[in-house]
Scaffold this active site. Structure first.
Site, short mmCIF file in Angstrom:
data_model
loop_
_atom_site.label_atom_id
_atom_site.label_comp_id
_atom_site.label_asym_id
_atom_site.label_seq_id
_atom_site.Cartn_x
_atom_site.Cartn_y
_atom_site.Cartn_z
N PHE A 1 -38.30 54.80 19.31
CA PHE A 1 -38.05 54.51 17.90
C PHE A 1 -36.94 55.18 17.17
CE2 PHE A 1 -42.80 54.54 18.86
CZ PHE A 1 -42.81 53.16 18.96
N GLY B 1 -31.74 39.89 17.88
CA GLY B 1 -32.44 41.16 18.21
C GLY B 1 -33.41 41.42 17.21
N GLY C 1 -40.94 50.15 25.92
CA GLY C 1 -42.25 49.53 25.42
C GLY C 1 -42.15 47.90 24.92
N THR C 2 -40.78 47.53 25.11
CA THR C 2 -40.40 46.29 24.53
C THR C 2 -40.71 45.15 25.34
OG1 THR C 2 -38.27 46.55 25.11
CG2 THR C 2 -38.98 47.29 22.82
N GLY D 1 -35.96 44.42 17.31
CA GLY D 1 -36.37 45.85 17.39
C GLY D 1 -36.91 46.35 16.21
N GLU D 2 -36.07 45.86 15.12
CA GLU D 2 -36.39 47.07 14.01
C GLU D 2 -36.78 46.36 12.79
OE1 GLU D 2 -33.64 50.65 14.29
OE2 GLU D 2 -32.84 48.93 15.42
MO1 MOS Z 1 -33.59 52.60 17.00
S1 MOS Z 1 -34.00 53.49 15.46
O1 MOS Z 1 -31.82 52.23 16.78
O2 MOS Z 1 -34.03 53.42 18.05
#
Ligand code: MOS
Length: 721
Positions: free
Chosen positions: A246, A668, A472-473, A670-671
């Site tokens: 994270f 992407g 974990g992704t 992830g966030e």
């Molecule tokens: Mo993310 S906050 O760029 O791991």
């Protein structure tokens, strides 16, 4: 031996659901994490952290501790190996926080002042807890607020542009029919990865070998080499399995301490952080105080846009929580202003935490948009549609693709938005007030140079080598699918090796850029391999055939555009104004986030982000004790995160949005899942109760206080009527 491989073209692996290739290893416990890999002669280091928030170390009384059972050494500023913190690392400037045991200064509570190394972890811990450290204490300041006299504009921060401005803000505000001018705050929040940070370091045949839990082994290896003035080729970092990162898993004091100790002791040394230590050693999300001013015509068209975001940093390093960057992408106005301000306090340096900037920024901005929609009596989705920019509001550059309205349209349809009565405080179900809310989401879609190698083995399998990190992704699985499509083979024939700095440089798992960056490199190598195999008509020599790629040039040649993922978040909440309880009943997120490589793991990742958004809205808040400068309740009992009973049905899905300039179409994910969720929840709480909550988290006491005020006001109005 040679093999004749008949390659029947298989495509379509990208976009089809696959369970993760290492899933069985993980659920059976066969997968080893950095803190549990066995070594002969392993010694255990335990960090001792400062108990004062500012001052100098007067003495480290290691004598009695050195006599304790099993204790091998105590490292501190008086005896530790020297390091060089002057190199420019990932944060774009030297990071003195890595210079542990180099001087007697204490910059914050929880700063490492010693490492006790012993034969067992228990002995190390007991000795560390017995170690007496004396300090010369100085007055400290850990109280964050926007009006702090020390607030400054971080003009030369290499990561974040402090300010953007166009047009005459005050004139446009004056000319606006409707104005929203509010302040929003978010608290200090922590990554709280399931797996605590851990590193084992040893010298192996003249090379430094570090087994770690990180988001990028190239990154950690390169920084360790610079810090310890080593030839980069003599440092190897591996990070086989990672239980969450994270943004918190880069180079931190524990790896530095482990390397120091193994250098001194000539045996492997492991340093594992405790949950409590993670609160001061691996970064956190700064609290924010954000003022937003929106001026609009009566129909909601924006004339004035102003987002001023305050956050904190430490006295030793500058980190900006870039909460105001969102408006540079999302909304245009005749006058447009964004600004970051910082306050330096005697606290640890904050760090990237999932959607740094966008997560707290979207709470403020997407709440303010909802307030503007209310004031203009325009539907919140219609308001956003009315303010869709044709190009980057600040850059003027075109968007690579921008499908935020498609997300709102699909989300509204699925959520049943059309049936929503916009008036607040009307719907009841027993003791619960019900409401719904929405918010937009966005996060940059970036790509960074990476190298990869793909080998056709003689047994007709393929090996992909890319220094990716799977935090974990499901990165291994994603790379297998990407390689399968490029090679036109079944993914079952592909093995993927990742997370080893010896594999060559590659992007970290960060900035939502990992999968896109790695996939580009893997695709390039696999394409070349496929062509070479075709030329060989499938004859593979015993040693295999390897194609390599380096995307530096291709990535550098990308046209400059506004490149982002987008999304629409929807929330339904139930609020009990007698107890202050808020329950999120439904969350729906629809994303335009490029080609989705593996729908199974992508959905999990998006749902994970949304769960965190819920948690941010209602639960998460680290409390600092002003008297001693440290945390109160620095553990998962004191720091609340949403757990099973808090989390309702969450749906995440996406619209078709392949990136036009990416070989695989990836953007992407992830966030973006966390972005906007807290605002959607807060907007739903307003819709349920009629009260705006501008301070996170929306705790029961805040709901109760608001309910009391409403009751008082209603009674007053009744009396005066
Ligand atoms: Mo993310 S906050 O760029 O791991």
């Amino acid at each position: 031996m040679t093999t004749t491989a008949k390659i029947a073209a298989v495509t379509g692996s990208v976009g089809s659901a696959h369970t993760r290739v290492e899933g069985r290893d993980k659920v059976t416990g066969a997968a080893r994490y950095a803190g549990e890999i066995p070594f002969a002669e392993l010694a255990y280091g335990w960090l001792v952290l400062s108990t004062v928030a500012r001052g100098r170390i007067r003495s480290v009384e290691d004598g009695p501790v050195l006599a304790m059972p099993g204790v091998l050494t105590v490292l501190h500023h008086g005896n530790a190996p020297r390091v060089d913190t002057d190199y420019v690392g990932m944060l774009g400037r030297p990071n003195p926080v890595l210079g542990i045991f180099q001087h007697d200064r204490v910059p914050f509570a929880g700063w490492p002042v010693a490492l006790v190394v012993a034969e067992t972890s228990e002995q190390a811990r007991e000795a560390a807890e017995a170690l007496v450290v004396r300090y010369e204490e100085e007055p400290h300041d850990v109280a964050f607020r926007a009006g702090h006299p020390g607030a400054y504009t971080p003009e030369n921060n290499p990561m974040v542009q402090a300010e953007t401005a166009k047009g005459n803000l005050e004139a446009q505000l004056d000319a606006s029919a409707v104005v929203v001018d509010e302040e929003y705050t978010t608290p200090e929040e922590h990554h709280s990865a399931m797996e605590p940070h851990a590193a084992t370091a040893r010298w192996d045949g003249g090379r430094l070998d570090v087994l770690d839990s990180n988001q990028g082994s190239t990154w950690v290896a390169s920084e360790l080499a610079q810090l310890f003035s080593l030839d980069p080729a003599s440092v190897r970092v591996r990070s086989e399995h990672v239980g969450g990162g994270f943004g918190s898993k880069g180079l931190s004091p524990h790896q530095v301490a482990a390397v120091m100790a193994t250098t001194v002791l000539h045996r492997p040394v492991r340093v594992v952080l405790t949950r409590r230590q993670m609160f001061s050693l691996v970064g956190f999300r700064s609290p924010t105080a954000q003022r937003i001013r929106l001026g609009a015509d009566a129909d909601g068209r924006l004339r004035a846009f102003d987002h001023r975001a305050h956050s904190l940093t430490s006295t030793v390093h500058e980190f900006v929580e870039s909460s105001a960057v969102l408006g540079r992408v999302m909304y245009d106005a005749d006058a447009h202003h964004t600004l970051h301000r910082l306050v330096r306090l005697d606290v640890p340096t904050p760090a990237w935490m999932r959607a740094p900037g966008e997560a707290p920024g979207s709470f403020a901005l997407e709440s303010a948009l909802d307030e503007l929609a209310e004031k203009c009596a325009v539907d919140p989705i219609a308001l956003r549609a009315r303010n869709e920019p044709g190009a980057g509001p600040v850059s003027g550059m075109p968007f690579s693709s921008r499908n935020v309205l498609a997300c709102f349209e699909e989300g509204a349809r699925r959520f049943g938005w059309a049936h929503r009565d916009p008036r607040p405080g009307l719907r009841r179900e027993g003791r619960w007030l019900l409401g719904t809310g929405t918010a937009a989401a966005t996060y940059p879609s970036g790509v960074a140079p990476s190298t990869a190698a793909v080998t056709a083995e003689a047994d007709r399998t393929f090996t992909v080598r890319i220094n990716a990190a799977d935090i974990g992704t499901g990165a291994r699985t994603a790379m297998a699918l990407v390689a399968a499509d490029a090679l036109e083979v079944d993914p079952g024939r592909i093995r993927v090796r990742i997370a080893d700095s010896d594999l060559g440089p590659a992007m970290i798992a960060g900035g939502s850029m990992g999968t896109r960056s790695w996939a580009w490199a893997v695709t390039a190598a696999a394409n070349e391999l496929r062509e070479r195999l075709a030329a060989l008509e499938g004859v593979i020599p015993a040693e295999g055939i390897t194609a390599r790629s380096d995307t530096t040039e291709a990535v550098g040649a990308l046209a400059k555009k506004e490149r982002h993922s987008f999304g629409a978040q929807f929330a339904e909440v139930a609020v009990d104004t007698a107890t202050g309880e808020v329950r999120v009943r439904r969350l729906l997120g629809i994303y335009a986030a490029g080609t989705i490589v593996n729908p199974l793991t992508a959905r999990s990742q998006l749902i994970g982000g949304m769960t965190w958004g819920l948690s941010m809205a209602l639960h998460e808040e680290a409390i600092r004790d002003r008297a001693d400068g440290g945390h109160i309740g620095a553990d998962l009992a004191g720091y609340h995160v949403a757990t099973h009973a808090d989390v309702p049905l969450i749906e995440a899905d996406w619209v078709d949005d392949p990136d036009p300039d990416d070989p695989v179409g990836i953007k992407g994910i992830g966030e973006i899942g966390i972005v906007g969720v807290a605002a959607a929840v807060a907007n739903a709480v307003w819709h349920a109760t009629g009260t705006r909550h501008r301070d996170l988290p929306i705790r029961p006491d805040r709901i109760l206080r608001a309910a009391d005020e409403t009751r008082r006001r209603t009674a007053q109005e009744a009396r005066s009527a």
